[in-house]
Scaffold this motif. Sequence first.
Motif, short mmCIF file in Angstrom:
data_model
loop_
_atom_site.label_atom_id
_atom_site.label_comp_id
_atom_site.label_asym_id
_atom_site.label_seq_id
_atom_site.Cartn_x
_atom_site.Cartn_y
_atom_site.Cartn_z
N LEU A 1 0.95 16.75 -7.34
CA LEU A 1 1.38 15.29 -7.01
C LEU A 1 0.33 14.59 -7.83
CD1 LEU A 1 2.88 16.68 -4.69
CD2 LEU A 1 2.86 14.56 -3.61
N PHE B 1 9.16 8.91 -4.58
CA PHE B 1 8.87 7.83 -3.61
C PHE B 1 9.46 6.77 -4.01
CE2 PHE B 1 4.72 9.91 -1.23
CZ PHE B 1 5.03 11.08 -1.66
N ALA C 1 1.80 12.82 4.57
CA ALA C 1 1.90 12.14 3.58
C ALA C 1 3.39 11.51 3.66
CB ALA C 1 2.08 13.06 2.17
N ILE D 1 -4.48 18.85 -14.08
CA ILE D 1 -3.21 19.19 -13.15
C ILE D 1 -2.22 19.77 -14.27
CG2 ILE D 1 -1.40 18.22 -12.18
CD1 ILE D 1 -3.16 16.55 -10.28
N ILE E 1 -3.41 6.08 2.64
CA ILE E 1 -2.64 6.50 1.34
C ILE E 1 -2.12 5.13 1.01
CG2 ILE E 1 -0.73 7.80 0.66
CD1 ILE E 1 -1.39 10.00 2.36
N ASN E 2 -1.51 4.39 1.81
CA ASN E 2 -0.85 3.22 1.22
C ASN E 2 -1.80 1.93 0.61
OD1 ASN E 2 1.66 4.11 1.89
ND2 ASN E 2 1.90 3.06 3.84
N VAL F 1 4.06 10.41 -7.83
CA VAL F 1 4.36 9.53 -6.63
C VAL F 1 4.18 8.10 -7.33
CG1 VAL F 1 3.22 8.83 -4.63
CG2 VAL F 1 3.20 11.13 -5.11
N SER G 1 -0.94 10.42 -8.32
CA SER G 1 -0.44 8.84 -8.15
C SER G 1 -1.06 7.89 -9.01
CB SER G 1 -0.98 8.85 -6.81
OG SER G 1 -2.46 8.49 -6.60
N PRO H 1 1.81 19.67 -0.27
CA PRO H 1 0.89 18.31 -0.68
C PRO H 1 -0.06 18.29 -0.09
CG PRO H 1 2.69 18.08 1.01
CD PRO H 1 2.77 19.55 0.41
N PRO I 1 -8.66 10.46 -5.02
CA PRO I 1 -9.79 9.52 -5.62
C PRO I 1 -10.58 8.72 -4.28
CG PRO I 1 -7.42 9.14 -6.46
CD PRO I 1 -7.14 10.16 -5.29
N HIS J 1 1.21 3.52 -4.47
CA HIS J 1 0.19 3.83 -3.37
C HIS J 1 1.00 3.78 -2.36
CE1 HIS J 1 -2.48 2.18 -6.39
NE2 HIS J 1 -2.14 1.04 -6.17
N ALA J 2 1.35 4.98 -1.79
CA ALA J 2 2.56 4.91 -0.73
C ALA J 2 2.74 6.18 -0.21
CB ALA J 2 3.86 3.90 -0.93
N ILE J 3 3.02 6.27 1.22
CA ILE J 3 3.75 7.41 1.95
C ILE J 3 5.34 7.31 1.41
CG2 ILE J 3 1.98 7.80 3.47
CD1 ILE J 3 3.79 6.17 5.31
N GLU K 1 -2.71 14.54 -2.70
CA GLU K 1 -3.38 14.21 -3.97
C GLU K 1 -3.50 12.76 -3.82
OE1 GLU K 1 -4.78 16.09 -6.33
OE2 GLU K 1 -5.17 14.50 -7.40
N MET K 2 -2.61 12.07 -3.27
CA MET K 2 -3.08 10.56 -3.10
C MET K 2 -4.16 10.19 -2.75
SD MET K 2 0.35 11.71 -2.56
CE MET K 2 1.22 11.48 -1.22
N ARG L 1 -8.19 14.06 -14.54
CA ARG L 1 -7.36 14.87 -13.43
C ARG L 1 -6.06 15.17 -13.57
NH1 ARG L 1 -9.00 17.12 -8.58
NH2 ARG L 1 -7.26 17.34 -7.07
N GLN M 1 -3.42 6.29 -8.71
CA GLN M 1 -5.17 6.20 -8.56
C GLN M 1 -5.47 7.65 -9.29
OE1 GLN M 1 -5.30 2.98 -7.69
NE2 GLN M 1 -7.25 3.90 -7.14
N THR M 2 -4.63 8.50 -9.55
CA THR M 2 -5.15 9.77 -10.33
C THR M 2 -5.73 9.36 -11.72
OG1 THR M 2 -3.33 10.96 -8.93
CG2 THR M 2 -4.69 12.15 -10.95
#
Lengths: 392, 258
Positions: free
Chosen positions: B150, B210, B56, B163, A179-180, B174, B152, B125, A24, B177-179, A20-21, B159, B154-155
């Motif tokens: 999930l 996270f 991820a 969800i 993603i980061n 999450v 983030s 994921p 966008p 912005h990260a793994i 999902e990250m 959306r 940015q979602t």
Amino acid sequence: MIRVDEKGFYGKFGGAYIPEMLHPNIEELRDNYESIVASEEFQQEFQLLLRDFVGRPTPLYFASRLSETFGAKIYLKREDLCHTGAHKVNNTIGQIILAKKLGKKRIIAETGAGQHGVATATVCALMGMDCTVYMGELDIERQRPNVERMKILGAKVVPATSGSKTLKDATNEAMRQWINNPVDTHYIIGSVVGPHPYPEMVARFQSVISEEMKWQLKEKEGRENPDLVIACVGGGSNAAGAFYHYYNTPDVRLIAAEAAGMGISSGKSAATTVLGTPGILHGSKTILMQTEDGQVVEPHSISAGLDYPGIGPVHAHLFDIGRGEFVAVEDEDAMKAGILLSRTEGIIPAIETAHAIHALNLIEYRSDDVIVINLSGRGDKDLETYIKWGGY
Amino acid sequence: MNRIHYLFNNKKERVLSIYFTAGFPHLEDTILVMEAIQAGGADIIEIGVPYSDPIADGPTIQDSNKIALDNGMSMKVLFEQLKGFRAKIHIPVVLMGYLNPIIQFGMEDFCKKCKEVGIDGLIVPDLPMQQYLDEFKSLFEEYGLVNTFLISPQTSEKRIREIDENTDGFIYMVSSHAITGAKSGISEEQIIYFKRVQEMNLKNPRLIGFGISDAETFTTASRYSHGAIIGSAFIKTVKDSKNLSEDIKNYLQSVLKN
């Protein structure tokens, strides 16, 4: 009809299986790329750069001595003459213009042989964009000259140290970094792999290859269509470009040369259509080499550019419906084909490309067939591998 | 009633979910680790099914995945190990796994097995929402499995609402912005995002994951949600442990202290 549907599928293969990250980013790309690419402004800049920077159109060269050797009319599409030495730059030019239009400041990319990395570093230098390339640790060792080229061009090269330390792992790492850094960064994927819309977008940027082949053949042979097109397939970007305008012309046979590595049953191979099964890799449903449990298998090929456990979804589809004929070429045979081309035509090919040359030994054709081999890259980057192999 | 629903009906704050990789650090540790997580006071156990290409996840979890695979962990082995675990574990258990190993096992067989052994929910994921709705939702429901999506920073709001509409367990937020395992500490910017989602009045409870690693980050995250998920920091705790039960108990106590 072979074409991508609106959900990003070619038949059963494709789609966007992403965390999902990344949604966008992918959505932004999917919603904007077609209109941007179709715009007059984009096309003008793209065509100008292809001509003056890349050096297109690349020649369609009649290889007379090779033709004599094999007993057919063989043309070579000289992508090896593109600036940076391979077809990869066609796509990076397209994507860098796109990235600029999307307002991105930073570029990331994965690379196997380093050709896509160099092509990305090159267009980033051209556009003044920050560039980071992820490359498997093993590939960094075996493609030293390309690593240095990227650095000279101002790119940062970051080793991927997980798994087999090759292209698959570099791709994982690039996706993680995307993603980061989702906002200001564009990820330039180098092959027709990844989540929709990448496979189709990359294929479209590479489709200039078959677009030119058509009018060049018309000039030389009086017809647009060859009887066969041959290209090597790792992820499959040069093959997608060479096949693109012939997908829906059934008279044109499409031959894809995969890397059999040290032999299909050696456990050291990258012959995906022989050894693979349907599954998900790097965001799309495709054919990939995996264990029964769905763990991705480490591939092997002497050529870093074919050392990938999957193929692009469009190729999986061509294979599935029998539109594409896939042959598997072993390391040793590819090396010998590289020497053969060097000595018959004065062209040292990339080892990836040499696989496509050897395919001539594995398929049936008639003596009056017109065959186009996509000469995807030149062999400068592979000198060390040729030297180590030594069979010349 | 699904144990996840039961949990959130009865506990609205400081819900702690712990992720660990099945078959890590040793193949036979799976049940032992689960018991220790329950004994340590966590509310949810998230079992990671190891995968060769976890895109991820950051280095810590990549590493635990690789070790678990090298140890011989697989979906089949995991379901063998999980047989009968409900005799000992009563808290909700969620399986977290990437899509490819699940598809190779067979989605229906997988859901059936999950129900048989007593799994309550799934986190996949790389299963996109549309694909879930088109292909798998009815299967998940048939076998009583709650699906977790999930989101983030940015979602988009639209959306997030979609969800929220399509899940009935909890939403996995999450944090950045990260793994996984990429950052530590919680920034101002993250808090703005936590608040923004909090104010959306979603029907589902939210757990933040996270970058959560200790009492401070757990408490901060819990202030803006129903609780949090710890993964990488837990993996680090068990990695070189000589006494798993003791070390896990101590770690969880340190996280849960107020």
